[in-house]
Scaffold this active site. Structure first.
Site, PDB file in Angstrom:
ATOM      1  N   SER A 144       0.846  -1.190   0.000  1.00  0.00           N
ATOM      2  CA  SER A 144       0.000   0.000   0.000  1.00  0.00           C
ATOM      3  C   SER A 144       0.879   1.237   0.000  1.00  0.00           C
ATOM      4  O   SER A 144       2.021   1.197   0.490  1.00  0.00           O
ATOM      5  CB  SER A 144      -0.898   0.011   1.240  1.00  0.00           C
ATOM      6  OG  SER A 144      -1.494   1.274   1.443  1.00  0.00           O
ATOM      7  N   TYR A 157      -1.215   0.151  10.310  1.00  0.00           N
ATOM      8  CA  TYR A 157      -1.328  -0.326   8.928  1.00  0.00           C
ATOM      9  C   TYR A 157      -0.084   0.058   8.125  1.00  0.00           C
ATOM     10  O   TYR A 157       0.474  -0.774   7.398  1.00  0.00           O
ATOM     11  CB  TYR A 157      -2.584   0.247   8.282  1.00  0.00           C
ATOM     12  CG  TYR A 157      -2.869  -0.300   6.904  1.00  0.00           C
ATOM     13  CD1 TYR A 157      -3.311  -1.606   6.736  1.00  0.00           C
ATOM     14  CD2 TYR A 157      -2.693   0.481   5.762  1.00  0.00           C
ATOM     15  CE1 TYR A 157      -3.567  -2.129   5.471  1.00  0.00           C
ATOM     16  CE2 TYR A 157      -2.951  -0.024   4.498  1.00  0.00           C
ATOM     17  CZ  TYR A 157      -3.389  -1.323   4.363  1.00  0.00           C
ATOM     18  OH  TYR A 157      -3.629  -1.834   3.106  1.00  0.00           O
TER      19      TYR A 157
END
Length: 246
Positions: A144, A157
């Site tokens: 990501s 995250y």
């Protein structure tokens, strides 16, 4: 060029929805037998129906990636039935909470690291012996932009995705003399349940559908792809090369 994956065996995690679902479907359409892994049995069954309708085949493996023993058993089961693995798409992941680092609950942080990082390492350990038996083993680790942007409130995250990129690069350098090729990919903003959780209020029509992202990933999974240890981006439904610092 049409991708031909006839007689190839592929594992996709998080295959019951989103990018994992449509990547599994695209792999099956290209001729691969897909081993579809996810927690949600209903989603896997829908995937199986879609794959059969497209003329493909799949084996459904419902389990939670938090079950590390099940990951270990996966490699043994694949070895017993097929004796090799050609493709791994490590797609499954969780977001956790959007919160200041100091406010994140320990159980939330630990779950993000367990599913996103530890389970990925466990998959690598379980499946590498099978991937190196392939004449063109390919592994794709989903990352990501959060790994690099490190936006406020995205700490767990972001840290987890930075960690899996580091795992992928290390693994690639350790195996660079073998036919196995390992890449990371940042799929970009995608119309998924995780995206809806992370960016509430966003009009989903303004971001690509996961089927479009999955289609863009396919060239990274074929025998013709020879890069290893690199990060690619999906932007505007196309793969973009991103060279990380040496």
């Amino acid at each position: 060029m049409t991708l031909n994956l006839k007689d190839r065996i592929a594992v996709v995690t998080g295959a019951s929805r989103g990018i994992g679902y449509f990547t599994a479907l695209e792999l099956a359409k290209a001729g691969a037998h897909v081993i579809a892994c996810a927690r949600t049995v209903g989603g896997l069954e829908e995937l199986d129906d879609a794959i059969k309708a497209a003329g493909g085949s799949a084996t459904l493996v419902p389990f939670d990636l938090a079950d590390m023993a099940a990951i270990d058993k996966l490699g043994g089961a694949i070895n017993e039935r097929w004796g090799k693995l050609d493709i791994l798409v490590a797609n499954a992941g969780v977001l956790g909470t959007i919160s200041p680092i100091g406010h994140v609950e320990a159980k939330v942080f630990e779950k993000v690291m367990s599913i996103n990082v530890t389970a990925t390492w466990r998959l690598i350990r379980s499946l590498e012996p099978l991937l190196v038996k392939s004449d063109a083993g390919r592994a794709l680790i989903l990352s990501s932009s959060a790994a690099h942007k490190c936006k406020p409130f995205w700490g767990p995250y972001s840290a987890s995705k930075a960690a899996v990129e580091a795992l992928a690069r290390t693994w690639a350098y350790e195996t660079q003399r073998l036919p196995l090729r390992i890449l990371s990919v940042d799929p970009g903003a995608t119309r998924t349940a995780m995206r809806a959780q992370a960016v509430p209020g966003e009009d989903p029509a303004t971001v690509p559908h996961p089927s479009e992202v999955a289609a863009a990933l396919m060239p990274l999974l074929g025998p013709e792809q020879t890069e290893t240890g690199k990060l690619f981006l999906v932007r505007e439904k196309k793969i973009v090369d991103y060279r990380m610092p040496e």
